[in-house]
Design a protein around this motif. Sequence first.
Motif, short mmCIF file in Angstrom:
data_model
loop_
_atom_site.label_atom_id
_atom_site.label_comp_id
_atom_site.label_asym_id
_atom_site.label_seq_id
_atom_site.Cartn_x
_atom_site.Cartn_y
_atom_site.Cartn_z
N TYR A 84 7.78 4.37 -1.62
CA TYR A 84 6.52 4.19 -2.34
C TYR A 84 5.64 3.25 -1.52
O TYR A 84 6.01 2.09 -1.29
CB TYR A 84 6.76 3.56 -3.73
CG TYR A 84 7.61 4.41 -4.64
CD1 TYR A 84 7.03 5.35 -5.48
CD2 TYR A 84 9.00 4.28 -4.65
CE1 TYR A 84 7.81 6.13 -6.33
CE2 TYR A 84 9.79 5.05 -5.48
CZ TYR A 84 9.18 5.98 -6.32
OH TYR A 84 9.96 6.76 -7.14
N THR A 105 -0.31 2.11 -8.59
CA THR A 105 -0.34 1.14 -7.49
C THR A 105 1.02 0.45 -7.46
O THR A 105 1.52 -0.01 -8.49
CB THR A 105 -1.44 0.09 -7.73
OG1 THR A 105 -2.71 0.73 -7.71
CG2 THR A 105 -1.40 -0.99 -6.64
N SER A 112 2.96 9.15 -9.63
CA SER A 112 2.50 9.25 -8.23
C SER A 112 1.18 8.52 -8.01
O SER A 112 0.87 8.12 -6.89
CB SER A 112 2.35 10.71 -7.83
OG SER A 112 1.43 11.38 -8.69
N ASN A 113 0.39 8.33 -9.06
CA ASN A 113 -0.93 7.71 -8.90
C ASN A 113 -0.94 6.21 -9.22
O ASN A 113 -2.00 5.59 -9.30
CB ASN A 113 -1.95 8.43 -9.79
CG ASN A 113 -1.58 8.36 -11.27
OD1 ASN A 113 -0.45 8.01 -11.62
ND2 ASN A 113 -2.51 8.73 -12.13
N ASP A 169 0.52 2.01 -14.59
CA ASP A 169 -0.52 2.13 -13.57
C ASP A 169 -0.30 1.17 -12.40
O ASP A 169 -0.82 1.39 -11.31
CB ASP A 169 -1.92 1.94 -14.17
CG ASP A 169 -2.11 0.58 -14.84
OD1 ASP A 169 -1.11 -0.11 -15.09
OD2 ASP A 169 -3.27 0.22 -15.13
#
Length: 569
Positions: free
Chosen positions: A315, A300, A297-298, A275
């Motif tokens: 990114y 941080t 993709s989600n 994450d």
Amino acid sequence: MMNVAQLMVESFQRHGVTDIFGQSLPTAFFLAAEKAGMRQIAYRTENAGGAMADAYARVSQRIALVGAQNGPAATLLVAPLAEAMKASSPVIAIVQEVPVAQRDRNAFQEFDHVGLFSACTKWIKQLDDPTRINEYIDLAVTIATTGRPGPVVLLVPRDVLLTEVAQHDTTPRTASLGSFPLDRTRPAHSGVVLAANALAQAKHPLIVAGGGVHLSGASGALTRLQELSGIPVATTNMGKGSVSELHELSIGVVGNAFGKQAPNYLARSLVTEADVVLFIGTRTNENGTDAWTLFPSNATYIHLDVDGIEIGRNYQSIRLVGDALLGIEDLIDELAARDLTAREQSRGAAVSQIRLAKEAASERSSRLRSDSASALLTPQHVMAVVDHHLSAGDIAVADASYSSIWMTNFLTAKSVGQRFISPRGLAGLGWGLPMAMGAQTAQSDKRVVCVSGDGGFGHVWAEMESAVRNNHPVISIVLNNSIFGFQKHAELSAFAMSTSAIEISPVDHTAIALAVGAQARRVSTVAELELALTQAFAMREFFLIEVMTDPDVYPPIAAWDEHPPVATV
């Protein structure tokens, strides 16, 4: 009075240069260098010489010099300088130019070297003013070693090299600038605070270490961050060795070769389900990210890099622009002042998952090492045996293509900061052996083991003679399967057929090695390989081990899990 060649040598010695890769040109420079006590490391081709210098810089943390003649010799430096540019290696090429009076008159081997090198260097300078040699060499060294390191080219006309200069006509210089990073900069404190907050609060954080960790000398600091935070650490190909892979929180190398047969595949979800991801010193390139599909993709993202252009390229990230060592130390300070309960709670599950992956890999490796019934060795057999012999203080080098994958995925980084060198900037085929020679020159007390395929090795057979002549005790392992393996299997995966250029005629590499005075042995069983490695490790001579391997075996390329390289026509 000193001539320009002597002034150049004096300046480079001030910057700590002791070795130069060359083939006698520019002659005036090399004569002056050898007279002053510098060692010329001979190469057979400029292409290989540039690769030697690149690896020398990476391993020594100092600038590396390579010399070349103008014209065709200079053109052969383009590929290794492009690799150095992408890999951030401070290589300085000294290229002889035609005499000033003959410029722009189609002199012998005259060429537009400024145009030639413009895309693959940080800076190019033609040294025409003898009185400013010290200034320009200092500038060249500074540009090569400051910020993101990289190659520069100094063009020196043949007549200028012999021009005599009075000492009072030159600018006196005393600085020594040849080590890198030359100038360390800290990332902005506000960004460090944001990054520390994100890492402290994350449920499933991940650190991905690239080659910039080695360039910064930040391996020890990264290990402290790993231990304090309890965050699993994965590495890119070039970042391999930045943490010990024996550590319970070290995942190993991730990227395009992270498929179902990868030794660390059982830890894959620690990467794909992270994450918060902290990138350190990596370009987030195609292979390191499996074509930008590996990381969620989600998540941080936080990116620490000396080159701000790379941050956010692929990114969107919390920006930490600065030196990897200082940035990691700042993160350690910030995290140490925070509640790390979440980190402590998630550590156990990550350790357990990594342990399962390592136990499975260890069992496979032991099985391969005891396999006496295999009709034809696989690269996995070879790597299992090599890994058993490789110690924590050894340097491993690999050629591009499959060889890099076999090394990074199947050899173990057994100590913090252990070096695994490969041409991953542009991934030029054939650079494994010369890179091994460069690494051996930089750290002559180290044992250097090089893995090459027979396709790439064909580019540099001649450098075996250089290795013998230079007394480089490199152990060169050639995987002989008589094909260009990666190319064949990529074509089969994409087209279900391959072209006629893939098959290689049978070559006796052992005979070639023996012909140039090297030690050599051809093997085809695990027992023979064990014996050959034992012999090679006990000697201090160049030793070629040619291993006959299965041409149908390929590494764990993730994309091929769904599209295996199989011929259907």
